[in-house]
Scaffold this motif. Structure first.
Motif, PDB file in Angstrom:
ATOM      1  N   THR A  61     -27.421  19.871  33.914  1.00  0.00           N
ATOM      2  CA  THR A  61     -27.794  18.367  33.909  1.00  0.00           C
ATOM      3  C   THR A  61     -26.876  17.800  35.017  1.00  0.00           C
ATOM      4  O   THR A  61     -25.897  18.367  35.492  1.00  0.00           O
ATOM      5  CB  THR A  61     -27.652  17.536  32.535  1.00  0.00           C
ATOM      6  N   ASN A 144     -27.278  16.112  24.126  1.00  0.00           N
ATOM      7  CA  ASN A 144     -26.832  14.812  23.686  1.00  0.00           C
ATOM      8  C   ASN A 144     -25.795  14.581  24.815  1.00  0.00           C
ATOM      9  O   ASN A 144     -25.157  15.394  25.515  1.00  0.00           O
ATOM     10  CB  ASN A 144     -25.660  15.284  22.608  1.00  0.00           C
ATOM     11  N   LEU A 146     -28.682  12.511  25.838  1.00  0.00           N
ATOM     12  CA  LEU A 146     -29.717  12.058  26.685  1.00  0.00           C
ATOM     13  C   LEU A 146     -31.063  12.938  26.259  1.00  0.00           C
ATOM     14  O   LEU A 146     -30.812  14.172  25.891  1.00  0.00           O
ATOM     15  CB  LEU A 146     -29.595  12.320  27.994  1.00  0.00           C
ATOM     16  N   GLN A 147     -32.089  12.430  26.372  1.00  0.00           N
ATOM     17  CA  GLN A 147     -33.547  13.037  26.028  1.00  0.00           C
ATOM     18  C   GLN A 147     -34.076  13.086  27.430  1.00  0.00           C
ATOM     19  O   GLN A 147     -34.367  12.026  28.130  1.00  0.00           O
ATOM     20  CB  GLN A 147     -34.326  12.417  24.901  1.00  0.00           C
ATOM     21  N   TYR A 148     -34.423  14.338  27.900  1.00  0.00           N
ATOM     22  CA  TYR A 148     -35.067  14.438  29.227  1.00  0.00           C
ATOM     23  C   TYR A 148     -36.416  14.920  29.030  1.00  0.00           C
ATOM     24  O   TYR A 148     -36.762  15.841  27.981  1.00  0.00           O
ATOM     25  CB  TYR A 148     -34.254  15.815  29.859  1.00  0.00           C
ATOM     26  N   ALA A 182     -34.099  11.637  32.496  1.00  0.00           N
ATOM     27  CA  ALA A 182     -33.655  11.119  31.072  1.00  0.00           C
ATOM     28  C   ALA A 182     -34.412   9.764  30.837  1.00  0.00           C
ATOM     29  O   ALA A 182     -34.847   9.059  31.535  1.00  0.00           O
ATOM     30  CB  ALA A 182     -31.996  10.896  31.153  1.00  0.00           C
ATOM     31  N   ASP A 183     -34.753   9.916  29.397  1.00  0.00           N
ATOM     32  CA  ASP A 183     -35.353   8.731  29.028  1.00  0.00           C
ATOM     33  C   ASP A 183     -34.534   7.537  28.684  1.00  0.00           C
ATOM     34  O   ASP A 183     -34.182   7.136  27.641  1.00  0.00           O
ATOM     35  CB  ASP A 183     -36.313   9.140  27.690  1.00  0.00           C
ATOM     36  N   VAL A 184     -34.243   6.852  29.722  1.00  0.00           N
ATOM     37  CA  VAL A 184     -33.361   5.903  29.555  1.00  0.00           C
ATOM     38  C   VAL A 184     -33.848   4.589  30.351  1.00  0.00           C
ATOM     39  O   VAL A 184     -34.649   4.669  30.984  1.00  0.00           O
ATOM     40  CB  VAL A 184     -31.900   5.882  30.541  1.00  0.00           C
ATOM     41  N   LYS A 189     -32.004   6.921  36.880  1.00  0.00           N
ATOM     42  CA  LYS A 189     -32.446   7.794  36.153  1.00  0.00           C
ATOM     43  C   LYS A 189     -31.314   9.236  36.279  1.00  0.00           C
ATOM     44  O   LYS A 189     -31.368   9.706  37.325  1.00  0.00           O
ATOM     45  CB  LYS A 189     -33.785   8.307  36.921  1.00  0.00           C
ATOM     46  N   LYS A 190     -31.316   9.508  35.269  1.00  0.00           N
ATOM     47  CA  LYS A 190     -30.378  10.720  34.939  1.00  0.00           C
ATOM     48  C   LYS A 190     -31.350  11.928  35.021  1.00  0.00           C
ATOM     49  O   LYS A 190     -32.324  11.731  34.618  1.00  0.00           O
ATOM     50  CB  LYS A 190     -29.348  10.694  34.000  1.00  0.00           C
TER      51      LYS A 190
END
Length: 209
Positions: A61, A144, A146-148, A182-184, A189-190
Motif C-alpha cells: 500500500t 486497516n 482502508l478498504q481498497y 481506497a474507498d475514501v 486517492k490512496k
C-alpha cells in the motif's frame, strides 16, 4: 522489500492455511524463487492442487504496508457466496475471507452476476480478461484503516479468468494484477498494488429466498 514479498508468494502450502510467516512455506521459497528468476516470472504462482479452493495475494500500500497471503479455504463454507438469495432467478458468486495473520484483513474476489435474468444481466460470462473499473468482476482488500477496491473508477489493472463454470463442482480460476484505490471521500486517492491468483470449486448453490 517488494521483491522479497513477491518471492514469498511463490511458496505453496495448501494442505492447510499458510501465510508469509509459515516455516514450510519459507523452506520452499528459495527453489521456487530461483525458478521464477529463470523464467522472468516474479508474480504469485497460478498453480493450485487439484480439487482445492485456495488463493494467493501480495499487497503493498501507499502507506508502506506489505503483506503476502496464501490460504486454502476448501473447508471454509463461509468464504463463498454462491446463489440467489435476493436476486433470484439470477445467480451471483463471490469469495470473501477474513484473516488475522499476517494482519487483520478481509480479502474478496467478486464475480458479480454469473447467471443472469431480465432484471440482472450477467457480469462475468466466462474465460477472458476483465479490466479493473466500476463493474464486476473485481478484487477487494480491507487492510486497516482502508478498504481498497478495484471497482472504484481510476483503479488500473486486470482480472484474468482462466477457468469458469456456473454449476456446483465447477472450477473458477484466474489471476489479477494492478493498482486498486481506497474507498475514501475526496479527490486524494490512496492506493494499493496487488498481485494474486485463485482457484475456487463452486459449492452447492444457496436457495433463493
Amino acid at each position: 522489500m517488494r521483491r522479497a514479498a513477491v518471492a514469498l508468494a511463490l511458496a505453496l502450502g495448501l494442505g492447510g492455511a499458510a501465510c508469509d510467516g509459515d516455516a514450510e512455506g519459507r523452506a520452499d521459497t528459495a527453489e521456487q524463487d530461483a525458478a521464477g528468476d529463470a523464467t522472468g516470472d516474479t508474480g504469485p504462482s497460478t498453480e493450485f492442487a487439484e480439487g482445492r479452493s485456495a488463493y494467493r495475494l501480495v499487497i503493498t500500500t501507499e502507506l508502506g504496508q506489505s503483506h503476502t497471503v496464501e490460504w486454502d479455504i476448501t473447508d471454509d463454507p463461509t468464504a463463498f457466496a454462491f446463489g440467489s438469495t435476493h436476486i433470484a432467478p439470477a445467480v451471483s458468486f463471490g469469495m470473501t475471507h477474513n484473516i488475522n495473520e499476517p494482519a487483520t484483513m478481509a480479502i474478496g474476489v467478486n464475480f458479480g452476476i454469473v447467471v443472469g435474468s431480465d432484471a440482472h444481466p450477467v457480469q462475468t460470462d466466462g474465460v477472458g480478461t476483465y479490466p479493473f473499473g466500476v463493474a464486476a468482476p473485481g478484487v477487494e482488500v480491507f487492510l486497516n484503516p482502508l478498504q481498497y477496491r478495484s471497482r472504484i473508477a481510476g483503479s488500473e489493472g486486470t482480472l484474468v479468468v482462466t477457468a469458469f463454470g456456473t454449476e456446483p463442482g465447477d472450477v473458477v480460476a484466474g489471476h489479477f494484477e494492478g493498482r486498486i484505490l481506497a474507498d475514501v471521500d475526496g479527490p486524494s486517492k490512496k492506493w494499493a498494488d496487488v498481485q494474486g491468483a485463485f482457484q475456487f470449486i463452486l459449492p452447492e448453490r444457496q436457495q433463493g429466498q
